[in-house]
Design a protein around this motif. Structure first.
Motif, PDB file in Angstrom:
ATOM      1  N   PRO A 274      -4.920   0.017   0.950  1.00 15.37           N
ATOM      2  CA  PRO A 274      -3.958  -1.083   0.854  1.00 15.37           C
ATOM      3  C   PRO A 274      -4.638  -2.361   0.370  1.00 15.37           C
ATOM      4  CG  PRO A 274      -4.464  -0.616   3.152  1.00 15.37           C
ATOM      5  CD  PRO A 274      -5.208   0.400   2.335  1.00 15.37           C
ATOM      6  N   LEU A 275      -3.839  -3.257  -0.163  1.00  9.45           N
ATOM      7  CA  LEU A 275      -4.331  -4.536  -0.658  1.00  9.45           C
ATOM      8  C   LEU A 275      -3.660  -5.667   0.100  1.00  9.45           C
ATOM      9  CD1 LEU A 275      -4.111  -3.899  -4.529  1.00  9.45           C
ATOM     10  CD2 LEU A 275      -6.155  -3.731  -3.097  1.00  9.45           C
ATOM     11  N   VAL A 276      -4.421  -6.705   0.367  1.00 15.12           N
ATOM     12  CA  VAL A 276      -3.875  -7.967   0.873  1.00 15.12           C
ATOM     13  C   VAL A 276      -4.100  -9.021  -0.192  1.00 15.12           C
ATOM     14  CG1 VAL A 276      -4.165  -9.818   2.557  1.00 15.12           C
ATOM     15  CG2 VAL A 276      -4.124  -7.451   3.315  1.00 15.12           C
TER      16      VAL A 276
ATOM     17  N   ALA B 271      -8.657   2.479   4.068  1.00 15.53           N
ATOM     18  CA  ALA B 271      -7.487   3.321   3.823  1.00 15.53           C
ATOM     19  C   ALA B 271      -6.905   3.911   5.103  1.00 15.53           C
ATOM     20  CB  ALA B 271      -7.854   4.444   2.858  1.00 15.53           C
ATOM     21  N   SER B 272      -7.731   4.283   6.045  1.00 13.33           N
ATOM     22  CA  SER B 272      -7.291   4.776   7.350  1.00 13.33           C
ATOM     23  C   SER B 272      -6.333   5.960   7.245  1.00 13.33           C
ATOM     24  CB  SER B 272      -6.624   3.645   8.147  1.00 13.33           C
ATOM     25  OG  SER B 272      -7.506   2.553   8.289  1.00 13.33           O
ATOM     26  N   GLY B 273      -6.774   6.998   6.553  1.00  9.89           N
ATOM     27  CA  GLY B 273      -6.003   8.231   6.492  1.00  9.89           C
ATOM     28  C   GLY B 273      -5.251   8.449   5.204  1.00  9.89           C
TER      29      GLY B 273
ATOM     30  N   GLY C  17       0.794  -1.213   0.000  1.00  8.19           N
ATOM     31  CA  GLY C  17       0.000   0.000   0.000  1.00  8.19           C
ATOM     32  C   GLY C  17       0.829   1.267   0.000  1.00  8.19           C
ATOM     33  N   ASN C  18       0.176   2.341  -0.385  1.00  7.17           N
ATOM     34  CA  ASN C  18       0.725   3.696  -0.322  1.00  7.17           C
ATOM     35  C   ASN C  18       0.112   4.356   0.909  1.00  7.17           C
ATOM     36  OD1 ASN C  18       1.061   6.523  -0.631  1.00  7.17           O
ATOM     37  ND2 ASN C  18       1.260   6.313  -2.839  1.00  7.17           N
ATOM     38  N   VAL C  19       0.946   4.732   1.870  1.00  6.36           N
ATOM     39  CA  VAL C  19       0.427   5.200   3.160  1.00  6.36           C
ATOM     40  C   VAL C  19       0.066   6.685   3.160  1.00  6.36           C
ATOM     41  CG1 VAL C  19       1.753   3.445   4.388  1.00  6.36           C
ATOM     42  CG2 VAL C  19       2.710   5.745   4.111  1.00  6.36           C
ATOM     43  N   LEU C  20       0.509   7.449   2.149  1.00  9.17           N
ATOM     44  CA  LEU C  20       0.402   8.905   2.093  1.00  9.17           C
ATOM     45  C   LEU C  20       1.301   9.499   3.181  1.00  9.17           C
ATOM     46  CD1 LEU C  20      -0.897  11.368   0.692  1.00  9.17           C
ATOM     47  CD2 LEU C  20      -2.675  11.295   2.433  1.00  9.17           C
TER      48      LEU C  20
ATOM     49  N   LEU D  19       5.459  -0.972   1.700  1.00  4.43           N
ATOM     50  CA  LEU D  19       4.754   0.300   1.817  1.00  4.43           C
ATOM     51  C   LEU D  19       5.568   1.399   1.151  1.00  4.43           C
ATOM     52  CD1 LEU D  19       3.777   0.029   5.602  1.00  4.43           C
ATOM     53  CD2 LEU D  19       2.370  -0.606   3.620  1.00  4.43           C
ATOM     54  N   VAL D  20       4.868   2.319   0.475  1.00  2.00           N
ATOM     55  CA  VAL D  20       5.547   3.431  -0.197  1.00  2.00           C
ATOM     56  C   VAL D  20       5.019   4.758   0.342  1.00  2.00           C
ATOM     57  CG1 VAL D  20       5.980   2.049  -2.256  1.00  2.00           C
ATOM     58  CG2 VAL D  20       3.927   3.482  -2.138  1.00  2.00           C
ATOM     59  N   GLU D  21       5.711   5.829  -0.046  1.00  2.00           N
ATOM     60  CA  GLU D  21       5.507   7.182   0.496  1.00  2.00           C
ATOM     61  C   GLU D  21       5.775   7.199   1.989  1.00  2.00           C
ATOM     62  OE1 GLU D  21       2.400   9.883  -0.430  1.00  2.00           O
ATOM     63  OE2 GLU D  21       2.331   9.325  -2.550  1.00  2.00           O
ATOM     64  N   THR D  22       6.811   6.520   2.402  1.00  2.00           N
ATOM     65  CA  THR D  22       7.142   6.376   3.818  1.00  2.00           C
ATOM     66  C   THR D  22       8.378   7.210   4.153  1.00  2.00           C
ATOM     67  OG1 THR D  22       8.273   4.348   3.133  1.00  2.00           O
ATOM     68  CG2 THR D  22       6.122   4.107   4.148  1.00  2.00           C
TER      69      THR D  22
END
Length: 340
Positions: A329-331, A322-324, A124-127, A150-153
């Motif tokens: 995210p995908l599983v 998405a939580s923010g 997922g991309n966390v923003l 995770l990206v954008e971390t």
């Protein structure tokens, strides 16, 4: 159309109806926008039209109904306009339908009776400016993946997820403050990591070989090219994906390619990626799983992907809350086939 809207606007007889002009300009824009994805275009604002095929289909349908109910089809120009709407809708359906249950599955469904090694990923991309670390930790606790990417971390995300090191003894953390950071967590030993800058010197990708205890290592590619925007046309995005495709196509062991690719599965670039690499898209025949934009339900398309080699079968794909973040995210639950 005057019969439909004349009461509201009460235009004097003989004056050009502004609503008619707007309708025809709107109709022309829809038709042109539907045709733009047929061009091999890398200009950012043109490429963006490729994403919105579902939205374009909805707008074409609504506009066609307005044409039929408001204008009628006695005029040959109106009939020609309706035909154009239908042809454009067919083009949109051509792109969308392969990702529905009407499409053919590229990846077989896992048969639990067949020998396999289960493998679960959370991507997922966390923003980057999002700080809901607790929500991501809850997802990881709930779904217990074997690999997390995770990206954008940035560093605050690396610190916020530091407790994961007890669950995932093998990590490669690349926190960056420019929306290009990557965090990789694995239950499998890491044999080799290449932090690569394939096209742009500030855009990383990760190539990681994992020991999964099945003889051949698992080759993992984590990717996050920049999206189409004024400072980034899609030439670099396209080139990065094709370079990885060419490399993956020469690799015989199990392969996973994942991340926020900022591209959709029906684009010419993604189709070329699959053709060159020989990898498969598990969403074909199963669903769009739109992962962006989590903040706007009207503007959503599938930008986060997992492409896999034919060593795998699919058990399940799930889109999580998405939580923010502006991405869901995908599983993905896979089975690495072990039967000879």
């Amino acid at each position: 159309m005057a019969d439909l809207f004349g009461v509201v606007f009460s235009l004097p007889e003989g004056r050009t109806n502004i609503i008619d002009i707007v309708f025809y300009i709107w109709s022309a824009g829809l038709i042109v926008g539907s045709l733009i994805p047929l061009m091999p275009e890398q200009t950012y604002w043109l490429r963006a039209w490729t994403y919105a095929r579902l939205q374009m289909l909805a707008l074409l349908t609504i506009t066609a109904l307005i044409l039929i109910l408001g204008y009628g089809l006695q005029n040959s120009w109106h009939l020609a306009l309706l035909v154009a709407f239908i042809l454009c809708a067919i083009l949109c359906l051509r792109d969308i339908l392969p990702f529905t249950s009407l499409g053919q599955k590229q990846v077989p469904t896992l048969n639990p009776d067949q020998g396999h090694m289960p493998l679960r990923l959370l991507v997922g991309n966390v923003l980057m400016e999002n700080d809901r670390f607790d929500a991501m930790l809850d997802k990881i606790e709930t779904h217990d993946p074997d690999i997390v990417f995770l990206v954008e971390t940035d560093q605050k995300w690396a610190d916020g997820l530091a407790v994961l090191k007890s669950r995932f003894p093998h990590t490669y953390l690349l926190p960056l403050e420019d929306f290009n950071g990557m965090l990789f967590y694995s239950k499998f030993p890491i044999l080799k990591v290449d932090e690569r800058y394939l096209v742009q010197d500030h855009i990383p990708s990760l190539t990681i070989d994992l020991d999964i205890g099945q003889g051949e290592p698992l080759r993992f590619y984590g990717v996050h090219p920049r999206p189409p925007r004024p400072e980034d046309d899609t030439a670099d995005l396209d080139k990065e994906l094709i370079l990885i495709a060419e490399e993956a196509g020469q690799h015989a062991s199990p392969i996973l390619v994942t991340g926020d690719l900022n591209d959709v599965g029906w684009s010419s670039t993604t189709k070329a990626f699959l053709r060159i690499s020989g990898l498969l898209d598990p969403r074909r025949g199963r669903g769009l799983y739109n992962s962006y934009n989590a903040k706007n339900p009207l503007v959503r398309w599938p930008l986060d992907h997992l492409f896999i080699s034919d060593h795998f079968a699919l058990q399940n794909v799930r889109r999580l809350d998405a939580s923010g973040s502006d991405h869901f995210p995908l599983v993905i639950e896979l089975g690495l086939m072990t039967d000879a």
